[in-house]
Design a protein around this motif. Structure first.
Motif, PDB file in Angstrom:
ATOM      1  N   PRO A 146      20.444  -3.390   8.907  1.00 28.76           N
ATOM      2  CA  PRO A 146      19.145  -3.182   8.230  1.00 28.76           C
ATOM      3  C   PRO A 146      17.954  -3.482   9.133  1.00 28.76           C
ATOM      4  N   PHE A 147      18.048  -4.526   9.951  1.00 28.59           N
ATOM      5  CA  PHE A 147      16.953  -4.851  10.863  1.00 28.59           C
ATOM      6  C   PHE A 147      16.795  -3.775  11.932  1.00 28.59           C
ATOM      7  N   SER A 203      13.771   0.665  14.104  1.00 25.33           N
ATOM      8  CA  SER A 203      13.804   2.071  14.528  1.00 25.33           C
ATOM      9  C   SER A 203      12.810   2.903  13.741  1.00 25.33           C
ATOM     10  N   PHE A 204      12.708   2.669  12.443  1.00 25.61           N
ATOM     11  CA  PHE A 204      11.760   3.395  11.600  1.00 25.61           C
ATOM     12  C   PHE A 204      10.330   3.075  12.015  1.00 25.61           C
ATOM     13  N   GLY A 205      10.039   1.814  12.314  1.00 25.02           N
ATOM     14  CA  GLY A 205       8.716   1.428  12.780  1.00 25.02           C
ATOM     15  C   GLY A 205       8.379   2.076  14.114  1.00 25.02           C
ATOM     16  N   LEU A 245       5.284   4.667  14.811  1.00 28.28           N
ATOM     17  CA  LEU A 245       4.304   4.453  15.892  1.00 28.28           C
ATOM     18  C   LEU A 245       4.256   5.641  16.837  1.00 28.28           C
ATOM     19  N   PHE A 246       5.405   6.222  17.134  1.00 29.52           N
ATOM     20  CA  PHE A 246       5.445   7.408  17.987  1.00 29.52           C
ATOM     21  C   PHE A 246       4.704   8.562  17.326  1.00 29.52           C
TER      22      PHE A 246
END
Length: 92
Positions: A41-42, A47-49, A53-54
């Motif tokens: 989950p972390f 990865s989603f963050g 940002l990208f």
């Protein structure tokens, strides 16, 4: 299916898959089960963050100015100021 229903469905699918892995309902090697599954989950959150940002950086980098929209917006602001002045409101 609405976008919200689709997002909830995908979230429930991912959650149920993770719980099946975490509760060892799906057999995995011991190293994977003890070292990788608890931090999934972390890893997903980071990865989603990074993806967001990208996307933000890419959209800022490829932002296109629209002079016509600026002119239209300024004209609308001036029209609103004239209407407010006509109604007796001080706008300057």
């Amino acid at each position: 299916m609405t976008r919200a229903q689709q997002t909830i469905s995908i979230g429930l699918l991912i959650t149920s898959l993770y719980l099946a892995l975490y509760l060892q309902l799906i057999p995995l090697p011991e190293l994977v089960q003890t070292e990788i599954v608890p931090v999934l989950p972390f890893w997903g959150l980071v990865s989603f963050g990074a993806y967001l940002l990208f996307r933000l950086g890419w959209n800022v980098m490829t932002f296109h100015d629209v002079p016509e929209a600026h002119k239209e917006l300024v004209a609308e602001i001036e029209l609103a100021k004239q209407d407010l002045r006509r109604l007796g409101v001080d706008v300057d």
